[in-house]
Design an enzyme around this catalytic site. Structure first.
Site, short mmCIF file in Angstrom:
data_model
loop_
_atom_site.label_atom_id
_atom_site.label_comp_id
_atom_site.label_asym_id
_atom_site.label_seq_id
_atom_site.Cartn_x
_atom_site.Cartn_y
_atom_site.Cartn_z
CB THR A 1 -0.90 0.02 1.25
OG1 THR A 1 -1.54 1.29 1.37
CG2 THR A 1 -0.11 -0.22 2.52
CE1 TYR B 1 -3.49 -2.06 5.46
CE2 TYR B 1 -3.40 0.19 4.65
CZ TYR B 1 -3.48 -1.17 4.41
OH TYR B 1 -3.53 -1.63 3.12
#
Length: 330
Positions: free
Chosen positions: A118, A142
């Site tokens: 990501t 995250y």
């Protein structure tokens, strides 16, 4: 017999689209998923093995039962706000789960991995477009869980002669051609499906837009939207390149261009000739004003160039959502 590819998280949004693309390319996708956020009905192109990356015994049984050519790893928890509330859970699932998978691969002699990463590994951008040399400084658990998983994969590549590509996604959206599968999260936090749902189902009320005072052309934040089918094509190319590349490689997947939240809203209104209504609210803490990828390395290493523009992303997503709500085109 078709070559088997293990797809961890293959019942989820991107994983299920990837299984479809693998089957089209002549592979047999074997899905390993705990179905905590994925959907059983999205597994249509190969077998489903229910299991959890946090259970090493289940992984050992899986690798003993199947002979895999490579692994595509999509399984993760991926809500930023949830990661702030439960950092231990995110690190356990995203990092420890990846370590367990790497151990199972090493034991079974499977040495090729494509990892779903990501742009959150970069944190707040120091410059745009963001290339792979940009500093990695995540601003939430995250992002850290994904960056630490990347680094673990890199160490396994160095220590055990594995080969891996981490594909760092920007904003993935859209649905499969023909509306066969699409984006179906609960809760849904992504802009494109929320705009479309608000347009197609007036009972949901106006779509919420967070922030009108960003330093952008129209005051709303800017993101780089890439079609899920373009993303899957990049994974297929990465799978092929792993026969030639050594060690660990990280590559951005984005279009190189940004669209504001208002751009997405207007594209949906053009496609539907009117709706949805919008309600503008204060910006959320931690939202960067702009996130745009450089995809030069993806072009150089993979030969990948995104093919679908924002209007095509919106159109494909609308087709899928209409099918879910049984709404005929106007």
């Amino acid at each position: 017999m078709a070559n088997a590819i293990l797809v961890c998280g293959g019942a989820g949004y991107i994983g299920s689209h990837m299984c479809r693309r693998l089957a089209q390319a002549g592979y047999l996708p074997v899905v390993f998923d705990n179905l905590s956020t994925g959907h059983r009905e999205a597994v249509r192109w190969g077998p489903l093995v229910e299991g959890d990356l946090l259970e090493p015994a289940q992984l050992a049984e899986l690798f003993a039962r199947h002979r895999f050519d490579a692994v595509l790893h999509f399984a993760a928890r991926a809500l930023v706000s949830e990661s702030v509330a439960d950092p231990a859970g995110y690190l356990r699932t995203n990092l420890v789960g990846t370590l367990n998978l790497l151990d199972a691969m090493q034991t079974a002699g499977v040495d090729r991995l494509v990892f779903s990463s990501t742009c959150a590994v970069y944190g707040d951008p120091a410059y745009l477009p963001i290339d792979e040399a940009h500093p990695t400084a995540p601003v939430n658990p995250y992002g850290w869980s994904k960056l630490l998983a990347e680094r673990a994969i890199g160490e396994y590549c160095r220590g055990y002669r594995m080969r891996a590509i981490a594909l760092r996604y920007f904003n993935v959206a859209g649905a499969a051609e023909g509306g066969e599968i699409g984006e179906d999260h609960d809760p849904e936090t992504h802009l494109v499906p929320n705009v479309i749902r608000a347009a197609l189902d007036p009972s949901l009320g106006p779509v919420r837009i967070f922030g009108t005072d960003f330093p952008t052309a129209d005051g709303t934040c800017v993101r780089d939207y890439v079609h899920v089918e373009d993303l899957c094509e990049a994974h297929l190319l990465a799978l092929g390149r792993l026969t030639e590349l050594d060690g660990f490689n990280a590559i951005n997947l984005g279009t190189g261009g940004g669209h504001s939240v208002n751009d997405v809203l207007l594209a949906c209104r053009r496609a539907l000739d009117g709706p949805p209504e919008a309600r503008y609210e204060a910006r959320r803490p931690g939202d960067p004003s702009s996130l745009v990828a450089s995809h030069a390395l993806a072009l150089d290493v993979l030969g990948w160039r995104p093919q679908r523009a924002l209007d095509e992303i919106i159109a494909s997503a609308i087709e899928w959502h209409r099918g879910q709500l049984d709404i005929a085109p106007r």
